[in-house]
Design a protein around this motif. Sequence first.
Motif, PDB file in Angstrom:
ATOM      1  N   PHE A  50      14.620  10.302 -16.966  1.00 40.09           N
ATOM      2  CA  PHE A  50      13.241   9.875 -17.209  1.00 40.09           C
ATOM      3  C   PHE A  50      13.121   8.592 -18.028  1.00 40.09           C
ATOM      4  N   HIS A  51      14.227   7.873 -18.206  1.00 41.13           N
ATOM      5  CA  HIS A  51      14.180   6.686 -19.077  1.00 41.13           C
ATOM      6  C   HIS A  51      13.217   5.618 -18.565  1.00 41.13           C
ATOM      7  N   ASP A  52      12.965   5.592 -17.262  1.00 40.41           N
ATOM      8  CA  ASP A  52      12.081   4.575 -16.675  1.00 40.41           C
ATOM      9  C   ASP A  52      10.751   5.160 -16.205  1.00 40.41           C
ATOM     10  N   ILE A  53      10.430   6.379 -16.602  1.00 40.38           N
ATOM     11  CA  ILE A  53       9.248   7.037 -16.030  1.00 40.38           C
ATOM     12  C   ILE A  53       7.952   6.337 -16.433  1.00 40.38           C
ATOM     13  N   GLY A  54       7.990   5.543 -17.491  1.00 37.98           N
ATOM     14  CA  GLY A  54       6.818   4.773 -17.886  1.00 37.98           C
ATOM     15  C   GLY A  54       6.894   3.321 -17.471  1.00 37.98           C
ATOM     16  N   HIS A  55       7.844   2.996 -16.591  1.00 40.25           N
ATOM     17  CA  HIS A  55       8.057   1.592 -16.222  1.00 40.25           C
ATOM     18  C   HIS A  55       6.850   1.013 -15.510  1.00 40.25           C
ATOM     19  N   PHE A  56       6.633  -0.276 -15.755  1.00 43.08           N
ATOM     20  CA  PHE A  56       5.521  -0.977 -15.116  1.00 43.08           C
ATOM     21  C   PHE A  56       5.785  -1.166 -13.622  1.00 43.08           C
ATOM     22  N   PRO A  57       4.726  -1.334 -12.847  1.00 45.94           N
ATOM     23  CA  PRO A  57       4.903  -1.661 -11.432  1.00 45.94           C
ATOM     24  C   PRO A  57       5.324  -3.113 -11.254  1.00 45.94           C
ATOM     25  N   TYR A  58       5.701  -3.422 -10.051  1.00 50.86           N
ATOM     26  CA  TYR A  58       6.059  -4.778  -9.634  1.00 50.86           C
ATOM     27  C   TYR A  58       7.100  -5.406 -10.559  1.00 50.86           C
ATOM     28  N   THR A  59       8.127  -4.651 -10.813  1.00 48.56           N
ATOM     29  CA  THR A  59       9.298  -5.013 -11.632  1.00 48.56           C
ATOM     30  C   THR A  59       8.905  -5.790 -12.880  1.00 48.56           C
ATOM     31  N   HIS A  60       9.443  -7.000 -13.097  1.00 51.19           N
ATOM     32  CA  HIS A  60       9.277  -7.678 -14.382  1.00 51.19           C
ATOM     33  C   HIS A  60       8.109  -8.667 -14.415  1.00 51.19           C
ATOM     34  N   SER A  61       7.204  -8.574 -13.459  1.00 54.81           N
ATOM     35  CA  SER A  61       6.034  -9.451 -13.484  1.00 54.81           C
ATOM     36  C   SER A  61       5.143  -9.153 -14.684  1.00 54.81           C
ATOM     37  N   LEU A  62       5.240  -7.947 -15.238  1.00 52.80           N
ATOM     38  CA  LEU A  62       4.405  -7.580 -16.365  1.00 52.80           C
ATOM     39  C   LEU A  62       5.106  -7.804 -17.701  1.00 52.80           C
ATOM     40  N   LYS A  63       6.370  -8.247 -17.666  1.00 49.85           N
ATOM     41  CA  LYS A  63       7.061  -8.572 -18.917  1.00 49.85           C
ATOM     42  C   LYS A  63       6.373  -9.753 -19.587  1.00 49.85           C
ATOM     43  N   GLU A  64       6.382  -9.758 -20.890  1.00 46.84           N
ATOM     44  CA  GLU A  64       5.753 -10.789 -21.730  1.00 46.84           C
ATOM     45  C   GLU A  64       4.247 -10.606 -21.868  1.00 46.84           C
ATOM     46  N   LEU A  65       3.632  -9.788 -21.024  1.00 46.17           N
ATOM     47  CA  LEU A  65       2.193  -9.579 -21.132  1.00 46.17           C
ATOM     48  C   LEU A  65       1.888  -8.716 -22.359  1.00 46.17           C
ATOM     49  N   PRO A  66       0.669  -8.801 -22.884  1.00 39.58           N
ATOM     50  CA  PRO A  66       0.319  -8.024 -24.077  1.00 39.58           C
ATOM     51  C   PRO A  66       0.138  -6.543 -23.754  1.00 39.58           C
ATOM     52  N   LEU A  67       1.255  -5.869 -23.509  1.00 42.00           N
ATOM     53  CA  LEU A  67       1.265  -4.466 -23.121  1.00 42.00           C
ATOM     54  C   LEU A  67       2.226  -3.686 -24.014  1.00 42.00           C
ATOM     55  N   ALA A  68       2.118  -2.375 -23.982  1.00 38.53           N
ATOM     56  CA  ALA A  68       3.056  -1.524 -24.713  1.00 38.53           C
ATOM     57  C   ALA A  68       4.433  -1.629 -24.062  1.00 38.53           C
ATOM     58  N   GLU A  69       5.488  -1.339 -24.836  1.00 36.91           N
ATOM     59  CA  GLU A  69       6.842  -1.317 -24.279  1.00 36.91           C
ATOM     60  C   GLU A  69       6.977  -0.135 -23.328  1.00 36.91           C
ATOM     61  N   HIS A  70       7.664  -0.351 -22.210  1.00 42.20           N
ATOM     62  CA  HIS A  70       7.743   0.741 -21.238  1.00 42.20           C
ATOM     63  C   HIS A  70       8.559   1.920 -21.774  1.00 42.20           C
ATOM     64  N   GLU A  71       9.474   1.676 -22.710  1.00 40.60           N
ATOM     65  CA  GLU A  71      10.221   2.785 -23.317  1.00 40.60           C
ATOM     66  C   GLU A  71       9.285   3.691 -24.107  1.00 40.60           C
ATOM     67  N   SER A  72       8.313   3.075 -24.785  1.00 44.17           N
ATOM     68  CA  SER A  72       7.329   3.856 -25.530  1.00 44.17           C
ATOM     69  C   SER A  72       6.478   4.692 -24.580  1.00 44.17           C
ATOM     70  N   LEU A  73       6.094   4.106 -23.458  1.00 44.43           N
ATOM     71  CA  LEU A  73       5.308   4.831 -22.462  1.00 44.43           C
ATOM     72  C   LEU A  73       6.123   5.975 -21.861  1.00 44.43           C
ATOM     73  N   SER A  74       7.409   5.733 -21.612  1.00 41.77           N
ATOM     74  CA  SER A  74       8.284   6.788 -21.082  1.00 41.77           C
ATOM     75  C   SER A  74       8.363   7.959 -22.049  1.00 41.77           C
ATOM     76  N   ALA A  75       8.525   7.641 -23.323  1.00 42.28           N
ATOM     77  CA  ALA A  75       8.618   8.690 -24.345  1.00 42.28           C
ATOM     78  C   ALA A  75       7.339   9.517 -24.387  1.00 42.28           C
ATOM     79  N   GLN A  76       6.190   8.861 -24.270  1.00 49.38           N
ATOM     80  CA  GLN A  76       4.915   9.584 -24.277  1.00 49.38           C
ATOM     81  C   GLN A  76       4.798  10.504 -23.068  1.00 49.38           C
ATOM     82  N   ILE A  77       5.288  10.046 -21.917  1.00 49.77           N
ATOM     83  CA  ILE A  77       5.163  10.838 -20.689  1.00 49.77           C
ATOM     84  C   ILE A  77       6.050  12.074 -20.728  1.00 49.77           C
TER      85      ILE A  77
END
Length: 406
Positions: free
Chosen positions: A93-120
């Motif tokens: 489940f390490h990537d279960i909170g991963h953003f869509p469309y691979t790394h197009s959302l990197k650098e954007l003002p969003l939460a870290e996907h690891e944090s989202l994975s942990a919440q899920i």
Amino acid sequence: MQCKAIRDPVWKHIHIIEPLADAMFTCEFVRLSRIRQLGPTEIVYPGAVHTRASHSIGVYGVARRLLEVLEQRGAGEWLTKSGKVSWYAAALFHDIGHFPYTHSLKELPLAEHESLSAQIVLKDSIASCISKAGGSPEQTAAIIDKDIPVNDSETLFYRRLLSGVLDPDKLDYLNRDAYYCGVPYGVQDTDFVLECLYPDKEKGITIDSTGILAVENLLFSKYMMYRSVYWHKQVRIATAMMKKTLYAALTKGLVAPEELYQLDDEGVFRLLDTLEEKKDFSEKLCANRVRNRQLYSVVWEGLFDENNAKHLALEDLNKRTQLENQIAESLGISSCDVVVDIPERISFESNLWVQDEKVQFTQSSTVFSAETVSLFTKNLRKIRCFCKTCYNNADKIKKIAYFFEI
């Protein structure tokens, strides 16, 4: 506990503990099957249509093999049954909170996907499956998200295994991405890699000098995959065009970060379609062109220079947008027709301890010195300016170059 066998093209049979296998049918995990591991890379490599779900299953398979080896070599002294299941769940489940469309959302003002994975994984749908398997959802979350405070030595040990030089994530994605792209560069001799590893309660894993070859191969493979696949020019163009659209939608308040977190690849485009009629959102044209494979052209490129203040400033997306507007104005074109791209900073981890030589890898008997490893990133990281129109006029190219040169 019984396991379910999953047939995987890279690792063949992967045996997943049944309650964890049940979690693969939750809506949270199924979403990963609609997110392509390499996003727009299929533009260049048509076979690159594998998903975050298949990658996650592969990481689980490698993680089980890795822990079996380490357990046989002494790690069993500090591993618990519950901890091992939590480790397997963290891999799955390490990537279960991963953003869509691979790394197009990197650098954007969003939460870290690891944090989202942990919440899920703490949500009942996933947490109940982890508990039924004999693991701890809280420990799983803490293994995934390094920002969760932890004092437990076993959890810290698993964290080091999940993110390191020879971790299950890299061993799967390098092999898997190479397989689906049809290139040889990422292939690892995983059996040999695992045989070279030894457990260390404080460091996670160490190697002896026979394992130096495994690290060398992984480092060079990662470099080659970035050069030929991940940061291929066409992939960077598509990624940057999508990033421009999404950054504009966020900064203009047309989309809230929370609206992006649980989308899949097509969901991103559907969300943007709802904004079609919004005023002052010409950047939407970039995403439309990516969707239709109508990519911009490179009009200028150069290596990122750490000593160039102009380059350093452009790591800020807001400054990058301002520069795009300035270039567009100088060329007399719309700002949505100009995109500036700088790949994010990456690291080539190489800090494994070599037991018999009693030094870190880069100080060992390898040709990969710290300076050599640092050159990987330096040679890969290029600033590019893309435009809707391909300019061959020398005066216009010189005008564009002015904005990037000291």
